[in-house]
Design a protein around this motif. Sequence first.
Motif, PDB file in Angstrom:
ATOM      1  N   LEU A  17      46.427 -66.311  26.093  1.00  0.00           N
ATOM      2  CA  LEU A  17      46.931 -66.249  27.470  1.00  0.00           C
ATOM      3  C   LEU A  17      45.792 -66.255  28.483  1.00  0.00           C
ATOM      4  N   ASN A  18      46.049 -66.888  29.612  1.00  0.00           N
ATOM      5  CA  ASN A  18      45.035 -66.904  30.672  1.00  0.00           C
ATOM      6  C   ASN A  18      45.001 -65.606  31.473  1.00  0.00           C
ATOM      7  N   ASP A  19      46.101 -64.878  31.451  1.00  0.00           N
ATOM      8  CA  ASP A  19      46.200 -63.681  32.287  1.00  0.00           C
ATOM      9  C   ASP A  19      46.450 -62.488  31.358  1.00  0.00           C
ATOM     10  N   LYS A  20      45.540 -61.532  31.355  1.00  0.00           N
ATOM     11  CA  LYS A  20      45.666 -60.445  30.380  1.00  0.00           C
ATOM     12  C   LYS A  20      46.494 -59.264  30.883  1.00  0.00           C
ATOM     13  N   LYS A  21      46.969 -59.360  32.093  1.00  0.00           N
ATOM     14  CA  LYS A  21      47.691 -58.221  32.667  1.00  0.00           C
ATOM     15  C   LYS A  21      49.131 -58.118  32.133  1.00  0.00           C
ATOM     16  N   ILE A  22      49.539 -56.901  31.834  1.00  0.00           N
ATOM     17  CA  ILE A  22      50.957 -56.662  31.557  1.00  0.00           C
ATOM     18  C   ILE A  22      51.579 -56.274  32.903  1.00  0.00           C
ATOM     19  N   TYR A  23      52.537 -57.041  33.364  1.00  0.00           N
ATOM     20  CA  TYR A  23      53.056 -56.814  34.716  1.00  0.00           C
ATOM     21  C   TYR A  23      54.042 -55.654  34.782  1.00  0.00           C
ATOM     22  N   TYR A  24      54.885 -55.517  33.755  1.00  0.00           N
ATOM     23  CA  TYR A  24      55.759 -54.345  33.673  1.00  0.00           C
ATOM     24  C   TYR A  24      56.326 -54.237  32.267  1.00  0.00           C
ATOM     25  N   SER A  25      56.943 -53.095  32.035  1.00  0.00           N
ATOM     26  CA  SER A  25      57.499 -52.831  30.715  1.00  0.00           C
ATOM     27  C   SER A  25      58.850 -52.134  30.867  1.00  0.00           C
ATOM     28  N   LEU A  26      59.742 -52.401  29.917  1.00  0.00           N
ATOM     29  CA  LEU A  26      61.066 -51.769  29.903  1.00  0.00           C
ATOM     30  C   LEU A  26      61.409 -51.341  28.475  1.00  0.00           C
ATOM     31  N   PHE A  27      62.255 -50.337  28.352  1.00  0.00           N
ATOM     32  CA  PHE A  27      62.916 -50.097  27.073  1.00  0.00           C
ATOM     33  C   PHE A  27      64.256 -50.815  27.137  1.00  0.00           C
ATOM     34  N   CYS A  28      64.658 -51.459  26.048  1.00  0.00           N
ATOM     35  CA  CYS A  28      65.965 -52.131  26.074  1.00  0.00           C
ATOM     36  C   CYS A  28      66.824 -51.676  24.910  1.00  0.00           C
ATOM     37  N   GLY A  29      68.020 -51.194  25.242  1.00  0.00           N
ATOM     38  CA  GLY A  29      68.971 -50.761  24.211  1.00  0.00           C
ATOM     39  C   GLY A  29      69.994 -51.842  23.885  1.00  0.00           C
ATOM     40  N   CYS A  30      69.809 -53.057  24.372  1.00  0.00           N
ATOM     41  CA  CYS A  30      70.876 -54.069  24.251  1.00  0.00           C
ATOM     42  C   CYS A  30      71.035 -54.578  22.811  1.00  0.00           C
ATOM     43  N   GLU A  31      72.253 -55.008  22.533  1.00  0.00           N
ATOM     44  CA  GLU A  31      72.558 -55.429  21.157  1.00  0.00           C
ATOM     45  C   GLU A  31      71.859 -56.741  20.798  1.00  0.00           C
ATOM     46  N   ASP A  32      71.569 -57.581  21.782  1.00  0.00           N
ATOM     47  CA  ASP A  32      70.922 -58.866  21.468  1.00  0.00           C
ATOM     48  C   ASP A  32      69.462 -58.684  21.039  1.00  0.00           C
ATOM     49  N   CYS A  33      68.721 -57.824  21.756  1.00  0.00           N
ATOM     50  CA  CYS A  33      67.327 -57.555  21.351  1.00  0.00           C
ATOM     51  C   CYS A  33      67.306 -56.998  19.931  1.00  0.00           C
ATOM     52  N   ARG A  34      68.282 -56.124  19.658  1.00  0.00           N
ATOM     53  CA  ARG A  34      68.341 -55.488  18.332  1.00  0.00           C
ATOM     54  C   ARG A  34      68.728 -56.506  17.259  1.00  0.00           C
ATOM     55  N   GLN A  35      69.745 -57.318  17.578  1.00  0.00           N
ATOM     56  CA  GLN A  35      70.215 -58.304  16.604  1.00  0.00           C
ATOM     57  C   GLN A  35      69.120 -59.322  16.264  1.00  0.00           C
ATOM     58  N   ALA A  36      68.390 -59.758  17.281  1.00  0.00           N
ATOM     59  CA  ALA A  36      67.324 -60.747  17.053  1.00  0.00           C
ATOM     60  C   ALA A  36      66.210 -60.162  16.191  1.00  0.00           C
ATOM     61  N   ALA A  37      65.883 -58.887  16.440  1.00  0.00           N
ATOM     62  CA  ALA A  37      64.819 -58.251  15.655  1.00  0.00           C
ATOM     63  C   ALA A  37      65.284 -58.001  14.221  1.00  0.00           C
ATOM     64  N   LYS A  38      66.548 -57.596  14.081  1.00  0.00           N
ATOM     65  CA  LYS A  38      67.100 -57.339  12.736  1.00  0.00           C
ATOM     66  C   LYS A  38      67.212 -58.637  11.934  1.00  0.00           C
ATOM     67  N   TRP A  39      67.533 -59.724  12.631  1.00  0.00           N
ATOM     68  CA  TRP A  39      67.603 -61.026  11.955  1.00  0.00           C
ATOM     69  C   TRP A  39      66.210 -61.386  11.414  1.00  0.00           C
TER      70      TRP A  39
END
Length: 195
Positions: free
Chosen positions: A15-37
Amino acid sequence: MTKIKCICGKCELHLNDKKIYYSLFCGCEDCRQAAKWGERKGGKSPEKLQKLIYMRSDISKVKGKQFMKAYQLRKDARSTRVYCISCYSILGIDHPSYDNNVFMLIPFLCNADFDTTIKPIAGIFMDDYPNEIPKKLLNNILIYNNFKNKEKEKKLVSILANLKPTYKNAKGKSLQNLIKDLGKIEILNLKKGSD
Ligand SMILES: [Zn+2]
Ligand SMILES: [Zn+2]
């Protein structure tokens, strides 16, 4: 150098830009389903409550493109995830609302060579979170159980707007460009909410 590497090491995004602009915790079922897959395919077991970080979508170099593939959970999905098809790490996630400005990353599911300990500013979709709410993690941050309250949603949108990168032209290619390069997006047709 700012690098995102998959766990097996075949794929890298620089990456050209090393900054993390923001962060969130996500409880959504799609993030979970994609990771579990990914886990079922041999990938790393995800954290219960996943932490997301947002980087400028400005990639200077792609390594191991032949091992990368883009997937969507369903036909009507809006998020597109780039996985390594050797180790099933997720290398980056695009959503139309990111507007080609940022992309999302789950640092726990890949190897980043930069400090990812940034504190999330909010926990979102916590109504979808099936486990006991980890109060310690969510202490002193904004909590969004859902986005039914439009006023409250506006508040988060405006907070995030202030945190987003403001420069227009990226030096390299965006994650959306990379997804286009990877060819046909594979639709997984997973049932919404299933593991
Ligand atoms: Zn890999
Ligand atoms: Zn999510």
